[in-house]
Scaffold this active site. Structure first.
Site, PDB file in Angstrom:
ATOM      1  N   GLY A  14       0.821  -1.207   0.000  1.00  0.00           N
ATOM      2  CA  GLY A  14       0.000   0.000   0.000  1.00  0.00           C
ATOM      3  C   GLY A  14       0.850   1.251   0.000  1.00  0.00           C
ATOM      4  CG  LEU A  80       1.401  -0.050   7.899  1.00  0.00           C
ATOM      5  CD1 LEU A  80       2.357   0.392   6.804  1.00  0.00           C
ATOM      6  CD2 LEU A  80       1.049   1.128   8.791  1.00  0.00           C
ATOM      7  CB  THR A  99     -10.949  -5.819   6.681  1.00  0.00           C
ATOM      8  OG1 THR A  99     -11.642  -6.412   5.588  1.00  0.00           O
ATOM      9  CG2 THR A  99      -9.474  -5.650   6.311  1.00  0.00           C
ATOM     10  CE1 TYR A 153     -10.694   2.603   9.020  1.00  0.00           C
ATOM     11  CE2 TYR A 153     -10.880   4.982   9.351  1.00  0.00           C
ATOM     12  CZ  TYR A 153     -10.107   3.863   9.070  1.00  0.00           C
ATOM     13  OH  TYR A 153      -8.771   3.999   8.868  1.00  0.00           O
ATOM     14  CE  LYS A 157      -7.376   1.068  12.194  1.00  0.00           C
ATOM     15  NZ  LYS A 157      -6.622  -0.064  11.599  1.00  0.00           N
TER      16      LYS A 157
END
Length: 327
Positions: A14, A80, A99, A153, A157
């Site tokens: 990435g 990451l 994910t 999201y 996190k």
């Protein structure tokens, strides 16, 4: 002579990961990258493939066999790999949650087996709707309702952070949490709503530069080269584990001003056009008005602060995108 440190970078094909791999190789370390190329790109690391200290595995971080082998050969894991970008999050909330949370769990389990120091990438999104600016690592967090998918999201996190710090407390695994604030630079894809590459491409093509909302929301943008130096510093400092660190610039700009700077530096005639949020994303989309990090903690630990200002960053991105456009 001290033997080189062995790094494993998840999501290493990435944008940030490929720049980090380059910098680590330049310093003489051994670098392995695992990436399923769902958002990463092989072209980002193609120039590194012939390097004798570089290894690439195309696999998912949830592949336990691959992760076990890679972790067994690593001293430090920089995690990451994640679902990133507001557009991706709004359109694919299930993918985002699974994910981020399951991926981080898989990485931590592998790291624990071999005692790897683990750096977990988090995001300024975890500050949510907080209005106390600048944001400091120990501030309270205020998120929106669960009916709004963008908060999935931030919550995912946050769970990553909780999980990483729990592994440190319960098992003694050295874990560092890195909260990134709008990292930008060459190789960043505009595919998932990243604003600077999108503006630059529109300006270079003479297309309308599309600003979402009224454009008065402000952000701070930090060059990937500065972010990479922060990551490397945290990877080696003995006192880094067990804490959260903001990594970002404190130079604040509105999105309207950003669009104007991009247009001027790209010497473009593109008009600047405003698009309502519900047209760009979905009905009921909420955005943060300001995002400014307090970087006292990382500066105190490492003496780190960004070297590149916004105009320098924009010139680098414009040069990169211009070259790609004419390739």
């Amino acid at each position: 002579m001290q033997s080189p440190t062995r790094f494993l970078i998840t999501g290493g094909a990435g944008f940030i990961g490929s720049h980090l791999a380059e910098a680590l190789l330049e310093q003489g370390h051994v670098v392995a990258v695992v990436d399923d190329l769902s958002t990463g790109r092989l072209e980002n690391i193609a120039h590194l493939l012939p390097h004798e200290r570089f290894h690439f595995a195309r696999a998912s971080i949830t592949d336990a066999i691959v992760m076990d082998r890679l972790a067994s050969q690593s001293d430090v894991i920089v995690h990451l790999a994640a679902a990133v970008g507001v557009k991706l999050i709004v359109e694919h909330p299930v993918h985002t949650i699974e994910t981020n949370i399951m991926g981080t769990e898989a990485v931590l389990k592998s790291a624990l087996r071999y005692g790897c120091r683990t750096l977990i990438a988090s995001t300024s999104e975890v500050y949510g709707k907080g209005s106390k600016v600048p944001f400091a690592e120990e501030d309270d967090v205020l998120l929106g309702p669960t009916s709004r998918s963008r908060w999935a999201y931030a919550a995912s996190k946050m769970v990553d952070e909780f999980l990483g710090l729990a592994y440190q407390r319960e098992f003694g695994l050295p874990v560092v949490i890195m909260r990134f604030f709008n990292t930008v630079g060459p190789r960043q894809t505009g595919r998932y709503g990243m604003v600077i590459p999108r503006f630059v491409r529109q300006a270079l093509r003479g297309e309308p530069i599309t600003v979402y909302g009224d454009g008065e929301q402000s952000r701070c943008f930090c060059d990937v080269s500065d972010v990479v130096q922060a990551i490397i510093g945290l990877a080696f400092h003995p006192d880094a584990p067990g804490r959260v660190y903001n990594i970002g610039s404190t130079e604040e700009t509105t999105i309207n001003a950003l669009a104007q700077r991009v247009r001027a530096l790209a010497e473009s005639q593109s008009p600047i056009v405003h698009i309502p949020y519900e047209q760009a994303y979905a009905e009921g989309f909420e955005d943060m008005q300001r995002r400014v990090p307090d970087i006292t903690r990382i500066h105190t630990l490492l003496g780190w602060s960004p070297k590149l200002g916004l105009d320098d960053i924009l010139r680098r991105v414009i040069a990169y995108e211009r070259e790609r456009l004419h390739a």
